[in-house]
Design a protein around this motif. Structure first.
Motif: not given
Length: 255
Positions: A108-134
């Motif tokens: 699973v790849v980043a769709v655009a350049d950016g900064i990771v603002v969150r990365a972790g795990e939750s009961p609903s989303y499981g393991r997740y990554v969030e990227i800010e693109h400016g």
């Protein structure tokens, strides 16, 4: 005056007259000689040919403000953005992204350049990554089987670089990635962004992306999450009572 002085004076006067006459004759000869010369006109000096003008070089266009790829290149969306009802739900609710299914472990790849603002795990989303693109947009990747080490909070990631592996963590119905595009925490339809580039912020399809069709889509899933099996059993029991002892057929699950 004596005869000697007079004779000397006469000689001086005679010499002066002869000299003047000689000068006049000389000037006349020069004038005649000059007049006899051919009329020679000065030829114009040929100028060097002008160097050809250099072709105008147009400045290169600025790079797009946002260029969005596909989080799982080569795989197709199997659950779109919009109102959706899952088998254990009584009513439809907004599916805030798109689901892209594939084999477990798929990159699973980043769709655009950016900064990771969150990365972790939750009961609903499981393991997740969030990227800010400016440009006021973030991308979100959930139900991952694994988060890559480069996708840590505060890290810069490039478009096309792996940030995780496909899995089925959290409340998931099979191996897939749940992919979202958001603006100020408002979900937008990722389909209007994927595999497109936008020259300016004004070109971003924010209004189109925010549109939600009123139609509720019934979802078919490949497996029931453990956390939802009790709900499915309760629905089955409710359906059994409602049909006078006959079990109402629930949705058929497929892959």
């Amino acid at each position: 005056m004596s005869s000697k002085s007079s004779s000397a004076t006469d000689r001086v006067r005679h010499f002066g007259l002869e000299t003047a006459a000689a000068v006049v004759l000389g000037l006349a000869a020069v004038t005649v000689a000059y007049a006899a010369l051919p009329d020679v006109k000065q030829k114009p000096v040929a100028s060097a040919p002008a160097a050809p003008a250099a072709p105008a070089v147009e400045p290169a266009p600025p790079p797009p403000v946002f260029e969005c790829g596909n989080p799982v290149p080569g795989q197709l969306i199997n659950s779109p953005f919009g109102l959706r009802r899952l088998p254990w739900e009584d009513h439809g609710r907004l599916h805030e992204g798109v689901d892209i299914a594939g084999p477990t472990g798929t990159k699973v790849v980043a769709v655009a350049d950016g900064i990771v603002v969150r990365a972790g795990e939750s009961p609903s989303y499981g393991r997740y990554v969030e990227i800010e693109h400016g440009v006021g947009l973030t991308s979100f990747y959930a139900h991952l089987g694994k988060i890559e080490r480069v996708a840590r909070k505060g890290a810069y990631v490039e478009a096309g670089k792996p940030i995780g592996r496909m899995g089925s963590s959290g409340t998931s119905t099979g191996p897939h990635v749940h992919f979202e595009i958001r603006q100020d925490d408002k979900p937008l339809n990722p389909l209007v962004f994927m595999n497109r580039e936008f020259a300016t912020v004004a070109d971003l399809p924010l209004k189109l992306g925010a549109y939600v069709s009123p139609r509720v889509r019934i979802a078919y899933v490949s497996e029931i999450p453990e956390s939802k099996k009790a709900l499915m059993e309760a629905k089955a029991a409710k359906g059994k009572k409602g049909k006078g002892g006959k079990v109402r057929q629930t949705l058929r699950f497929n892959s």
